[in-house]
Design an enzyme around this catalytic site. Structure first.
Site, short mmCIF file in Angstrom:
data_model
loop_
_atom_site.label_atom_id
_atom_site.label_comp_id
_atom_site.label_asym_id
_atom_site.label_seq_id
_atom_site.Cartn_x
_atom_site.Cartn_y
_atom_site.Cartn_z
N MET A 132 0.80 -1.22 0.00
CA MET A 132 0.00 0.00 0.00
C MET A 132 0.84 1.28 0.00
SD MET A 132 -2.94 -1.32 -0.31
CE MET A 132 -2.74 -3.08 -0.77
N CYS A 133 2.11 1.16 -0.30
CA CYS A 133 3.00 2.32 -0.33
C CYS A 133 2.93 3.05 -1.65
CB CYS A 133 4.44 1.87 -0.07
SG CYS A 133 5.02 2.27 1.57
N HIS A 134 3.04 4.38 -1.56
CA HIS A 134 3.04 5.20 -2.77
C HIS A 134 4.45 5.30 -3.35
CE1 HIS A 134 -0.42 6.55 -0.43
NE2 HIS A 134 -0.93 7.05 -1.54
N MET A 145 8.44 4.50 5.58
CA MET A 145 8.65 3.15 5.05
C MET A 145 9.94 3.05 4.25
SD MET A 145 6.35 1.68 6.57
CE MET A 145 7.08 0.11 6.05
N GLU A 146 10.30 4.13 3.57
CA GLU A 146 11.55 4.13 2.78
C GLU A 146 12.76 4.01 3.73
OE1 GLU A 146 8.89 5.89 2.09
OE2 GLU A 146 8.53 5.34 -0.01
N ASP A 158 23.79 -11.62 4.76
CA ASP A 158 24.16 -12.41 3.60
C ASP A 158 25.68 -12.47 3.41
OD1 ASP A 158 24.49 -12.07 0.16
OD2 ASP A 158 23.60 -13.85 1.07
#
Lengths: 159, 159, 159, 159, 159, 159
Positions: E74-76, E112-113, E127
């Protein structure tokens, strides 16, 4: 551990294909876009400002098929052996028909790749032509045939 | 410089929107997938093994709309303000109807985003249900309405 | 069915590799970016504001090779076994040389992966250094060698 | 807080463009691929098995420009206004020349988009023709001109 | 139209930000990965076989922040102005701390970014080091601060 | 050739797995997000405005696992056989626990896919709930178990 399980009603699942055999699998899908006579003529005469519609749509269809596992949540990533996309013209109904055939050696079929190839090709036709007329309709997208795998052969003519 | 130009017949072109105004633009698209009664019932009762079909398809539709400029060659990348996807059931025809509405403040419309959202949602329904029956047909994908921009208002009911 | 076929002149085709054997295949590509002495010195002294140029370019080259089937329309998606990227400095010509070697067990070669790795690495060097001087030139991108598959061994020194 | 800082020598940085003005910016890049006479002829006569080389390469170039911020680590995502790609033939040198011009209204230039468009187009030409001869060389990829932004106008002819 | 609405309970929604003002927005996030002493030493001495861990992780963090709208349903999609990623070492707890700061001029925040940048950087550290010891733990990923937008300033220290 | 080698200290390397056997490999990872009681209740009652949090997060987790090789620089692209994501609730600690299990037939393990699936699912929970309270903390992301490959079985309980 004493934790409450989330209600598993409706869990999304990516089918576990570990136990399946690697076999040769193919699928063919087809779909149509209904366009005005003006658009059909412009497409066939390569007279659309935005470019050579069916060549661009063909490239888009092939590239779209390759993107299937990114678009369709529960789809597996596959190393496809081939993707073919081509078009036919139904002059009577003023439709452009898109075909996409895909093959792989894998544990799961390629029906979604073929359908996604067709859809992307038809959406691209729409995009290339929409400056003339936005009333085009994409339809009749269906799986024509598939072979390989446990469910074997399938053939379907939608009309 | 004395070079031969490549025949520009059919050059693919990404429309130059530099000169256009940034305005508020929206678009709504719709499409259907025809399914068997068995599938329709399983979907409504959330009884499909692969998950909660319409919720997964809704997420896929919204994410698909965001991917439009990656899929459609001549489409511009846009910072969308909103993407809505929802479904209706046509019990009489045994169809699931997908809607997608998109809005942006930009120099170009969002018809392709809305259409791609609908297509991705319907392809996802197909993928979630295909283990039951592969004879589903996706169709009637069309632009219902758009507003904003130079060509202004558009409204189209396909049937 | 009585439909008109679209003129297949120039159909884009993703080569069908179904019939080919899975074998071990490798490819090495190389390319250069010509830079000013000022840039070359800054790169070697790790004195570029935007970061450690060759390490960032190396990561970008490896990630670029992995993206090849997304970028090159008719390329097949492959599960690569290895991607190596490294650099050499030609002080005399004031060039940075990028190498990329790729290997896979597959039905098709990895020449495009190696070339894309080199190209992405060199574009990244350009991006990291362009604030100093935009007159850099990327060139001599070519396949150095490949092995495996029906066409067997290939070795090419471009100068 | 008493923690040890990681040695910031060589930190990769995505330039902060917050303080910059949104202005109109364009960039043009160019590059060449040297091919055999046999390949050049087949390309011009649309006689390459894999398809209509320059149309496919053109689509790939435009789509590649749009992917720039995914490929080049420190590049900003931009909502491009236009991407143009076209080709010229240098019959004397047996080269195919690719051009890419990009424009945006933004806080940062589009040099990388133009260069990436050229590179992707030339890599695609290579891919489409490599079955005939793998000894092609991609080169002379450079920024021809840019305008807009604080550093203003730039024009560079590499030869 | 007489259709049955799909139960809107749980509809996934991408918030409509059309009505919001374009303002300057920033966000900073932080997280940790707990590693063995052996790994911490190898990282600091640049002695990990797989490469220069923190530089690779930094590049991955910046690129991961750019991919946020592809990963989070749901992120723009946003045209970020800046992404910064850097590390600190907590020798006492044998942790590597990742920071990510993001800024944009937009209608919605970049929390969110920043969080995705931190997560991707820490996953990359894992990793790069997992060949030595797989018992690393990623944690304490949280939003440290944000500014801009209607909800204004936010500052949070998780411990 | 008389060129200076770039200092290979810290070269980023994608491990060459050519020599490894194709075997069945699985991995399970787990992580938590600590939320307020208000958020936990809203999630369980499906009362979050942005949608059905755990279903959306589940889809995002599965799709995130598929994107691992795009996000983590030195990761290999794999054709996964299965990806499972599910949640548990720790009411006592007011945490939502995400699990992700992945399997493949390949030359390299799927630890990163499982960890990336967990991370993406938890980031999505954060995104869906952040309008209520931004002070959530993601943590305890770790590999629980893996099997297959040369290093064989691994089992780790982080607390």
């Amino acid at each position: 551990m004493g934790f409450t399980h989330f209600d598993e009603h409706g869990n999304a699942v990516m089918v576990d294909v570990s136990g399946k055999l690697v076999t040769s699998r193919t699928a063919e899908a087809r779909g149509r876009i209904h366009v005005s006579r003006e658009i059909l003529e412009a497409v066939l005469n390569r007279n659309i400002k935005k470019g050579d519609v069916l060549t661009v749509a063909q490239v888009a269809g092939i590239m779209g098929a390759k993107k299937t596992s990114e678009l369709i949540p529960m789809c597996h990533l596959l190393t496809l052996n081939s993707v073919k996309a081509y078009f036919e013209i139904d002059e009577e109904r003023s439709d452009i028909i898109a075909h996409c055939t895909v093959s792989v050696d894998g544990k799961t079929g390629v029906e979604m790749e073929a359908l996604t190839g067709v859809s992307t090709a038809l959406l691209t036709v729409y995009d290339m032509c929409k400056a003339i007329d936005k009333k085009m309709v994409i339809g009749d997208i269906h799986l024509v045939s598939k072979s390989g795998g446990k469910s074997g052969e399938f053939y379907y003519e939608s009309q």
